[in-house]
Design a protein around this motif. Structure first.
Motif, PDB file in Angstrom:
ATOM      1  N   ASP A   1      50.079  30.440  37.775  1.00  7.82           N
ATOM      2  CA  ASP A   1      49.746  31.049  36.491  1.00  7.82           C
ATOM      3  C   ASP A   1      49.674  29.910  35.477  1.00  7.82           C
ATOM      4  O   ASP A   1      50.665  29.569  34.834  1.00  7.82           O
ATOM      5  CB  ASP A   1      50.786  32.083  36.072  1.00  7.82           C
TER       6      ASP A   1
ATOM      7  N   ARG B   1      52.854  32.006  42.760  1.00  8.04           N
ATOM      8  CA  ARG B   1      53.454  31.439  41.553  1.00  8.04           C
ATOM      9  C   ARG B   1      52.412  30.844  40.608  1.00  8.04           C
ATOM     10  O   ARG B   1      52.744  30.402  39.512  1.00  8.04           O
ATOM     11  CB  ARG B   1      54.473  30.357  41.928  1.00  8.04           C
TER      12      ARG B   1
ATOM     13  N   ARG C   1      45.158  32.017  37.891  1.00  7.84           N
ATOM     14  CA  ARG C   1      46.316  32.789  38.351  1.00  7.84           C
ATOM     15  C   ARG C   1      45.907  33.594  39.570  1.00  7.84           C
ATOM     16  O   ARG C   1      44.720  33.918  39.755  1.00  7.84           O
ATOM     17  CB  ARG C   1      46.848  33.709  37.257  1.00  7.84           C
TER      18      ARG C   1
ATOM     19  N   GLY D   1      53.394  26.380  40.808  1.00  6.13           N
ATOM     20  CA  GLY D   1      54.162  27.136  39.839  1.00  6.13           C
ATOM     21  C   GLY D   1      54.835  26.274  38.786  1.00  6.13           C
ATOM     22  O   GLY D   1      55.289  26.788  37.757  1.00  6.13           O
TER      23      GLY D   1
END
Length: 349
Positions: A124, A122, A104, A229
């Motif tokens: 993560d 984005r 992340r 993301g």
């Protein structure tokens, strides 16, 4: 009292594990520590990269904090004596087949990523890499062709039970996150990957609450830089996971920021925790290494092996606060030393 084995290893390994231990000690958790040599350091001391006393400590410990292995002075040794065989041997000996590699972007590191800030922000995700199979453990060797040429070979192989156990961990992990699992393979050309995909589909029947997708590894590499993301939990084999997780590290700013856990189960296990970076012999002993990946690995150790979630949260929050406050080592474009970066984290505990 939980006992943590410190296997610092080679290069920058001793430097970053020392700082991770400082952070653990600052939490006053009533932990004990044991140390043993591993990798090139163990070879120079004992004649083997994974001596019996190191194995004994690892097996007795409640968890293992690992530094890094790799020593250029050992490059000409027979393969079974090279430093890298130590980590492979530990994974095999302890049955650590599930490698969790979270990625992340910490707020404030947008400019350190190779991606545009709005895309990098984005990221993560967790890459779940199978650790004890694939080409790293398959039959390998050198031979001579009929034409008299040298030929190297490495056999990629997976048994269905090996696939099922790792994808089961992936589904369980997805339940703790956003209930999305992407399985990465190369089923269009590899029989190993076709078996992988078949077993993933079969296992998915037990997890109707998880949204499952499949992706070829070359497309996954492209999507990781186009739209990271979209990923939550990614499960894949040993070779593909090794490559994709290193790629993810640069999307997240630096390989010096990414921790990992090697486990036999989702939690409650004496796993092995290590930064995903190598021994970096070119900067060893110079105080330039980023200790954050090792410190975050220690947080994973507390969460997954010792069920100390609150303490793990404190460490992760302290790292985030230090980064947000401008603390940077050279790999992040800053000037802090290894000790200085750890001091910044400790100041926020």
């Amino acid at each position: 009292m939980p006992m943590i084995a410190i296997l610092a290893g080679d290069g920058i390994g001793p430097e970053v594990t020392a700082e991770a231990r400082r952070v653990l000690s600052a939490l006053s958790l009533d932990l004990s520590f044991g140390e043993a040599p591993v990798g090139g350091a163990a070879y120079h001391a004992t004649g083997h990269p994974l001596p019996p006393e190191t194995i004994d400590l690892a097996e007795r410990a409640d968890a293992i904090l690992f530094g890094a292995v790799g020593d250029p002075s050992c490059d000409a040794l027979p393969r079974h004596l090279r430093p890298e065989q130590a980590i492979l041997g530990l994974r095999k000996r302890l049955g650590l087949f599930a490698n969790l590699r979270p990625a992340r972007l910490f707020a404030g590191l947008e400019d350190a990523s190779a991606l545009k800030p709005e895309i990098a922000g984005r990221i993560d995700m967790v890459i779940l890499r199978e650790l004890t199979g694939d080409v790293y453990f398959g039959e390998k060797g050198m031979r001579t062709t009929a034409g008299g040429l040298r030929e190297g070979y490495d056999v990629m192989a997976y048994a269905e039970d090996e696939v099922r156990r790792i994808v089961t961990v992936g589904f369980e992990m997805a339940r703790h996150r956003k209930r999305k699992l992407c399985s990465v393979d190369k089923a269009n050309v590899l029989e190993t990957s076709q078996l992988w995909r078949d077993v993933v589909i079969e296992t998915a029947e037990d997890y109707p609450d998880i949204a499952l997708t499949h992706m070829y590894v070359d497309n996954a590499a492209m999507q990781l830089v186009r739209d990271p993301g979209q990923f939550d939990v990614v499960v894949t084999g040993n070779l593909f996971g090794d490559i994709l997780s290193d790629q993810a590290s640069m999307c997240a700013g630096s390989i010096g920021m990414l921790p990992s856990a090697s486990l036999r189960a989702w939690s409650g296990d004496n796993g092995l925790y290590e930064p995903i970076h190598g021994s970096a012999p070119d900067i060893a002993g110079q105080g330039k290494a980023n200790p954050c990946a090792a410190i975050l690995s220690a947080a994973m150790l507390l969460r997954h092996s010792l069920s100390m979630d609150a303490a793990a949260d404190r460490i992760e929050a302290a790292v985030a606060a230090a980064i947000a406050g401008g603390a940077r080592t050279a790999d992040l474009g800053g000037t802090l030393s290894t000790r200085g970066m750890a001091d910044a984290v400790l100041a926020r505990l």
